[in-house]
Design a protein around this motif. Structure first.
Motif, short mmCIF file in Angstrom:
data_model
loop_
_atom_site.label_atom_id
_atom_site.label_comp_id
_atom_site.label_asym_id
_atom_site.label_seq_id
_atom_site.Cartn_x
_atom_site.Cartn_y
_atom_site.Cartn_z
N ARG A 81 -5.02 -1.03 -7.79
CA ARG A 81 -3.98 -2.05 -7.58
C ARG A 81 -2.98 -2.06 -8.73
O ARG A 81 -1.78 -2.16 -8.53
CB ARG A 81 -4.63 -3.43 -7.41
CG ARG A 81 -3.69 -4.60 -7.39
CD ARG A 81 -2.61 -4.56 -6.33
NE ARG A 81 -3.11 -4.25 -5.01
CZ ARG A 81 -2.32 -3.82 -4.01
NH1 ARG A 81 -1.02 -3.67 -4.19
NH2 ARG A 81 -2.83 -3.56 -2.84
N ILE B 196 -0.62 0.86 -8.32
CA ILE B 196 0.30 0.62 -7.21
C ILE B 196 1.40 -0.35 -7.63
O ILE B 196 2.57 -0.13 -7.35
CB ILE B 196 -0.46 0.10 -5.96
CG1 ILE B 196 -1.38 1.18 -5.41
CG2 ILE B 196 0.51 -0.36 -4.89
CD1 ILE B 196 -2.29 0.72 -4.30
N LYS C 9 -3.15 7.35 4.12
CA LYS C 9 -3.13 6.36 3.05
C LYS C 9 -3.46 7.01 1.72
O LYS C 9 -4.38 7.83 1.63
CB LYS C 9 -4.14 5.25 3.36
CG LYS C 9 -4.07 4.08 2.42
CD LYS C 9 -4.99 2.98 2.89
CE LYS C 9 -4.90 1.78 1.99
NZ LYS C 9 -5.77 0.70 2.45
N TYR D 162 1.56 5.17 1.28
CA TYR D 162 1.24 6.07 2.37
C TYR D 162 1.96 7.39 2.18
O TYR D 162 3.09 7.44 1.70
CB TYR D 162 1.65 5.45 3.71
CG TYR D 162 0.83 4.24 4.07
CD1 TYR D 162 -0.39 4.36 4.70
CD2 TYR D 162 1.28 2.96 3.75
CE1 TYR D 162 -1.15 3.25 5.01
CE2 TYR D 162 0.53 1.84 4.06
CZ TYR D 162 -0.68 2.00 4.69
OH TYR D 162 -1.43 0.89 4.99
N GLU E 142 0.86 -1.19 0.00
CA GLU E 142 0.00 0.00 0.00
C GLU E 142 0.89 1.24 0.00
O GLU E 142 2.03 1.20 0.46
CB GLU E 142 -0.89 0.03 1.25
CG GLU E 142 -1.83 -1.15 1.39
CD GLU E 142 -2.98 -1.11 0.40
OE1 GLU E 142 -3.27 -0.04 -0.15
OE2 GLU E 142 -3.58 -2.17 0.18
#
Length: 164
Positions: free
Chosen positions: A96, A99, A91, A66, A64
């Protein structure tokens, strides 16, 4: 009646905060738009113009993204039951696939993720993040010389057009 000139009247419009140092310190390769997971008091503070991303950066943890060190100074009257933390980790919300692309480029090619701007899109706060590579000192000097030359060129053209 809707939006005018790309600004949202209810939220004060357009850009909230910019990281002006990012363009000086880094070569920005590709930018992405990410949502931010915010608390209520943070949204109120952002509407009041209390956001700063000058020293912030993005990090990958457990697959994830941040946002670290982004400062949102709380309003005194915003919350009575929550203790606000102005530099908390927030966050970043991306698909996905995006990312995975960012993680791959960071690990494989040695890029860094730098937040470039915070802005309104509708009634949501979005963060513009960029894949960046650090500039060397000579790159910064060249960019500075180029900027000074462009400024001087504009002055000369104005003076020339004024005299003509």
């Amino acid at each position: 009646m809707g939006k005018r000139d790309g600004k949202d009247k209810a939220n004060g419009g357009g850009t909230i905060a910019q990281n002006k140092r990012a363009r000086h310190e880094y070569h920005l390769e590709q930018t992405f738009e990410a949502g931010l997971a915010l608390q209520g008091w943070e949204l109120k503070a952002i509407r009041a113009g209390r956001a700063n991303i000058g020293e912030s950066y993005a990090v990958v943890r457990d697959g994830e993204l941040y946002l670290f060190n982004a400062q949102i100074t709380p309003l005194i009257t915003a919350s009575t039951h929550v203790v606000p933390e102005e530099r908390r980790t927030r966050k970043l919300l991306l698909h996905r696939r995006e990312i995975d692309t960012l993680i791959g480029r960071m690990q494989r090619d040695g890029y860094t993720l730098i937040p470039v701007s915070l802005y309104w899109k509708g009634n949501k706060v979005k963060a513009g993040i960029a894949l960046a590579r650090g500039k060397q000192l000579h790159d910064k000097r060249a960019a500075s010389k180029e900027r000074d030359w462009q400024r001087e060129k504009q002055r000369l053209l104005r003076r020339h057009n004024k005299d003509a």
